[in-house]
Structures are given as structure tokens and as C-alpha cells.
Design an enzyme around this catalytic site. Structure first.
Site, PDB file in Angstrom:
ATOM      1  N   HIS A  13     -31.443  18.478 151.778  1.00 51.79           N
ATOM      2  CA  HIS A  13     -31.770  17.393 152.717  1.00 51.79           C
ATOM      3  C   HIS A  13     -32.916  16.551 152.144  1.00 51.79           C
ATOM      4  O   HIS A  13     -34.075  16.947 152.210  1.00 51.79           O
ATOM      5  CB  HIS A  13     -32.180  17.988 154.073  1.00 51.79           C
ATOM      6  CG  HIS A  13     -32.490  16.968 155.130  1.00 51.79           C
ATOM      7  ND1 HIS A  13     -32.016  17.064 156.410  1.00 51.79           N
ATOM      8  CD2 HIS A  13     -33.240  15.837 155.112  1.00 51.79           C
ATOM      9  CE1 HIS A  13     -32.443  16.049 157.129  1.00 51.79           C
ATOM     10  NE2 HIS A  13     -33.204  15.286 156.364  1.00 51.79           N
ATOM     11  N   HIS A  15     -34.568  12.349 151.693  1.00 54.27           N
ATOM     12  CA  HIS A  15     -34.553  10.899 151.948  1.00 54.27           C
ATOM     13  C   HIS A  15     -35.097  10.221 150.700  1.00 54.27           C
ATOM     14  O   HIS A  15     -36.241  10.456 150.323  1.00 54.27           O
ATOM     15  CB  HIS A  15     -35.445  10.545 153.131  1.00 54.27           C
ATOM     16  CG  HIS A  15     -34.981  11.142 154.414  1.00 54.27           C
ATOM     17  ND1 HIS A  15     -34.105  10.510 155.256  1.00 54.27           N
ATOM     18  CD2 HIS A  15     -35.249  12.347 154.983  1.00 54.27           C
ATOM     19  CE1 HIS A  15     -33.861  11.285 156.305  1.00 54.27           C
ATOM     20  NE2 HIS A  15     -34.536  12.413 156.161  1.00 54.27           N
ATOM     21  N   LYS A  99     -23.467  12.826 158.580  1.00 49.40           N
ATOM     22  CA  LYS A  99     -24.731  13.087 159.279  1.00 49.40           C
ATOM     23  C   LYS A  99     -24.670  12.572 160.706  1.00 49.40           C
ATOM     24  O   LYS A  99     -24.354  11.411 160.936  1.00 49.40           O
ATOM     25  CB  LYS A  99     -25.880  12.406 158.525  1.00 49.40           C
ATOM     26  CG  LYS A  99     -27.241  12.561 159.194  1.00 49.40           C
ATOM     27  CD  LYS A  99     -27.742  13.985 159.145  1.00 49.40           C
ATOM     28  CE  LYS A  99     -29.023  14.176 159.928  1.00 49.40           C
ATOM     29  NZ  LYS A  99     -30.174  14.484 159.119  1.00 49.40           N
ATOM     30  N   HIS A 136     -29.019  16.296 163.044  1.00 49.30           N
ATOM     31  CA  HIS A 136     -30.416  16.221 163.494  1.00 49.30           C
ATOM     32  C   HIS A 136     -30.397  16.705 164.934  1.00 49.30           C
ATOM     33  O   HIS A 136     -29.983  15.980 165.837  1.00 49.30           O
ATOM     34  CB  HIS A 136     -30.958  14.786 163.395  1.00 49.30           C
ATOM     35  CG  HIS A 136     -32.396  14.685 163.819  1.00 49.30           C
ATOM     36  ND1 HIS A 136     -33.416  14.369 162.943  1.00 49.30           N
ATOM     37  CD2 HIS A 136     -32.986  14.912 165.016  1.00 49.30           C
ATOM     38  CE1 HIS A 136     -34.574  14.396 163.597  1.00 49.30           C
ATOM     39  NE2 HIS A 136     -34.337  14.712 164.857  1.00 49.30           N
ATOM     40  N   HIS A 174     -33.296  21.034 159.393  1.00 48.63           N
ATOM     41  CA  HIS A 174     -34.752  21.142 159.617  1.00 48.63           C
ATOM     42  C   HIS A 174     -35.082  21.795 160.953  1.00 48.63           C
ATOM     43  O   HIS A 174     -35.745  21.198 161.804  1.00 48.63           O
ATOM     44  CB  HIS A 174     -35.451  19.782 159.476  1.00 48.63           C
ATOM     45  CG  HIS A 174     -34.750  18.605 160.104  1.00 48.63           C
ATOM     46  ND1 HIS A 174     -34.345  18.578 161.409  1.00 48.63           N
ATOM     47  CD2 HIS A 174     -34.379  17.409 159.582  1.00 48.63           C
ATOM     48  CE1 HIS A 174     -33.776  17.430 161.668  1.00 48.63           C
ATOM     49  NE2 HIS A 174     -33.773  16.704 160.573  1.00 48.63           N
ATOM     50  N   ASP A 247     -36.294  17.879 153.589  1.00 49.20           N
ATOM     51  CA  ASP A 247     -36.514  16.701 154.438  1.00 49.20           C
ATOM     52  C   ASP A 247     -37.650  15.850 153.876  1.00 49.20           C
ATOM     53  O   ASP A 247     -38.390  15.216 154.632  1.00 49.20           O
ATOM     54  CB  ASP A 247     -36.796  17.098 155.901  1.00 49.20           C
ATOM     55  CG  ASP A 247     -36.577  15.934 156.863  1.00 49.20           C
ATOM     56  OD1 ASP A 247     -36.039  14.893 156.440  1.00 49.20           O
ATOM     57  OD2 ASP A 247     -36.962  16.072 158.040  1.00 49.20           O
ATOM     58  N   ALA A 263     -42.700   8.771 161.169  1.00 51.41           N
ATOM     59  CA  ALA A 263     -42.484  10.218 161.086  1.00 51.41           C
ATOM     60  C   ALA A 263     -41.934  10.569 159.714  1.00 51.41           C
ATOM     61  O   ALA A 263     -41.008   9.927 159.231  1.00 51.41           O
ATOM     62  CB  ALA A 263     -41.493  10.657 162.158  1.00 51.41           C
TER      63      ALA A 263
HETATM   64 ZN   LIG Z   1     -34.443  14.015 157.489  1.00 54.57          ZN
END
Ligand SMILES: [Zn+2]
Length: 346
Positions: A13, A15, A99, A136, A174, A247, A263
Site C-alpha cells: 500500500h 501513495h 480500491k 479503506h 491499514h 501507507d 492526513a
Molecule cells: Zn492510503
């Protein structure tokens, strides 16, 4: 000197964002990891195979020549996602997984799913072809306390999906609560969870005690110590249903240190060193390889990597770079509140 050799890890995971940030952060992941599942929540989001392929090419250009690294692409599920296009995108290898963001749950999730019923035909198709669903797992109802949103999602949404589609391969991403660890452990065979290094290292005091700490703000938000301990317990146990998804989520420092800060924690740089220290602290180094290199590949029906990495323990604590600099901008690098003696030696 103490050392441990493990199969080269994967990060299930990440980004990478886009443009200049992408160029700056991809090498931080490709240095130590063989594969990553790349999140699709760009602005605008990755909604189809064409966009996923173009994004993958931009990522590939940012991988340094020294690294052998494979990005695995995802599609951002909306209530308008085309079922047949998605099926083809999976079958021809353009995308690896889907996702699901509940609308409004986190950074750039405005076009996410409001009503799970509307995407059930797509989830049924994914079950048939074996395509993984990444979730999520937080409700976004403003009446639900931010610290309870994961548990309510499990009770009200995830449990429904699991019962309707027992054969769908699902990753609850997560996870942050003891409730999630219990639900996953007792859940169906195809249900697994990823855990981040920061949720293993910190509890919610790290956001609020001694002044507000915007760099420890992430979603799902850090929880109380009993939850952190439950996460750590399942991570170091070697249970195949739990694996690393960092994450890692870069934001410019100025966007974190703000009246309405973003965040996300950028942890790619020292993630493996921190995790090795956490496992060492729990006398569980023997299960590190399962958590970072084996369990995720097993869940996704992939082979483990052929290469290995060497982790070495020094007498002196590792000194962390504070920022990743690029283009007169900077991103704060995650640092835990305990000393780390381990580091990756290539
Ligand atoms: Zn994420």
C-alpha cells in the site's frame, strides 16, 4: 554484529502522488522493496485501464536504474465504474486490484462509494475472476466519532460484504484497532489486513501530547495504546493474514503544518529499519520475513521475491534525515519516538 537476511520485502500500500512529488518519493520505496500496490487517489483519480497504464509509465520513469521494482496498479472504485472494462483491465494485466474508498474517508476520496449496494454487481464480477478488493475501512458519517469509524465500518459494511461474497479476496487496509485484528483472525480465508509502521510504532498520544503534532496525523487516525499493542501482537505473530502496507503518503511540510493539515505519514525511507527494531523489541525477528516479505505475496497469490536484503544492527542508534528535499520543497520523514539500531545493508 547482529544481522538478519530476509527475502526482499514488498509494500502492499503506497501513495506516490504525481509529477514532482512522484519523482522524489518513488526512489525511497524502490530502494528496498521489490513490488508495491500503488493507490489510485490522484486528482483526478485513476478510474480506468488507460489512466492506470499512463500512471504506471510515469512511475517507471522515476525508478532509478539501480532498482528492480514493479508497481502494481489499482483502479479507484466509483458507483459509475464500468464492470466489463474493469474485467478486461484485470484480465490483460493492466490493473491488479480495485480500491474502495467510502466517499470522503481520506485524502482525495470525494468520488468514492456512498452506497455499497450500488457496487455489488462489480464486486460479484471481481469474485468470479479473483480480482482483489482493497478497502479503506472507515465510515464517514459525521455522527460517528473519528476513533470509532473503523469498528463501525467492520460491523455495518465489511461484515455485509464478507457474508454476501464469501469468496471475494479482500484486504482491509491499514487496520488500527483490536476489533479489526479479531475480525480478520476469525474471518473467512480470503480476508486479510495490512498494517502500517506508524500504527505499530505510535498511539494517539503522539498526535496530542505536548502540543499538536501534525506530522503524526493520518487516516485512519492513531488509536489508544491497547489497540497499538493488539496490532503489534498480530504483526509479530507471523499470522499469514497480516502483512505490511506502509501507507507511505507524502505531503509537503507546509500542507501538514497548517490550520487544516493533510492526513498522511511519509515513512518509506526508514520503514524497514523501524519495523526490524519493533520486531527485535518483541523478540520476534524470526517472524519479520513473514510480515514484510511472505504473507502479502501469499494473500495475493504471488510468488515471494528471489532476492534478499540484509538488515544489520549497530551499537549506535541510526540518525534519521529529517526531510526529503526536492525542488525547494520538503517532505517530513517519519521518525518513531524510540531508538532504532537496525538498518538495511544492500
Ligand atoms: Zn492510503
Amino acid at each position: 554484529m547482529e544481522q538478519i537476511e530476509i527475502i526482499k520485502p514488498d509494500d502492499w500500500h503506497v501513495h506516490f502522488r504525481d509529477n514532482e512529488i512522484l519523482k522524489a518519493v518513488v526512489p525511497e520505496t524502490s530502494r528496498h522493496f521489490a513490488r508495491s500496490i500503488v493507490m489510485p487517489n490522484l486528482v483526478p483519480p485513476i478510474l480506468n485501464a488507460k489512466q492506470a497504464i499512463e500512471y504506471k509509465n510515469r512511475i517507471k520513469k522515476a525508478i532509478p536504474a539501480r532498482d528492480k521494482f514493479e508497481p502494481l496498479m489499482t483502479i479507484y472504485l466509483t458507483e459509475e465504474t464500468n464492470k466489463n472494462e474493469l474485467k478486461n483491465a484485470y484480465k490483460n494485466g493492466a490493473v491488479f486490484a480495485v480500491k474502495l474508498y467510502p466517499a470522503g474517508a481520506t485524502t482525495n476520496s470525494e468520488s468514492g462509494v456512498k452506497d455499497i449496494q450500488k457496487v455489488m454487481p462489480i464486486l460479484e464480477m471481481m469474485t468470479e475472476i479473483g480480482m482483489p478488493l482493497l478497502i479503506h475501512g472507515e465510515v464517514t458519517d459525521s455522527n460517528i466519532d473519528i476513533f470509532d469509524r473503523e469498528k463501525v465500518f467492520i460491523d455495518e459494511k465489511l461484515d455485509f460484504i464478507c457474508k454476501e461474497l464469501p469468496n471475494l479476496k479482500i484486504t482491509l487496509e491499514h487496520i488500527t484497532t483490536k476489533d479489526a485484528t479479531l475480525y480478520i483472525k476469525e474471518g473467512k480465508k480470503n480476508l486479510a489486513a495490512s498494517i502500517t509502521p506508524h500504527h505499530l510504532a505510535l498511539n494517539r498520544n503522539a498526535i496530542f501530547v505536548g502540543g499538536i503534532k501534525p506530522h503524526n496525523y493520518c487516516l485512519p487516525i492513531l488509536k489508544r495504546e491497547s489497540h497499538r499493542k493488539a496490532l503489534l501482537k498480530v504483526a509479530v505473530s507471523g499470522n499469514p493474514k497480516f502483512f505490511l502496507g506502509t501507507d507511505t503518503a507524502p505531503h509537503l511540510t507546509q500542507d501538514k503544518e497548517s490550520a487544516c493539515g493533510c492526513a498522511g505519514v511519509f515513512n518509506a525511507t526508514y520503514c524497514l529499519a523501524i519495523l526490524t527494531q519493533l520486531f527485535d523489541n518483541e523478540n520476534s525477528l524470526c517472524n519479520l520475513e513473514k510480515f514484510v516479505s511472505r504473507n502479502g505475496a501469499y494473500h495475493y497469490n504471488l510468488k515471494s521475491n528471489n532476492e534478499t536484503i540484509l538488515m544489520v544492527k549497530s551499537n549506535a542508534a541510526l540518525s534519521f534525515e529529517e526531510y526529503l528535499y526536492f525542488d525547494k520543497q520538503k517532505i517530513k520523514i517519519f521518525k518513531p519516538d524510540f531508538p532504532v539500531y537496525w538498518n538495511v545493508i544492500q
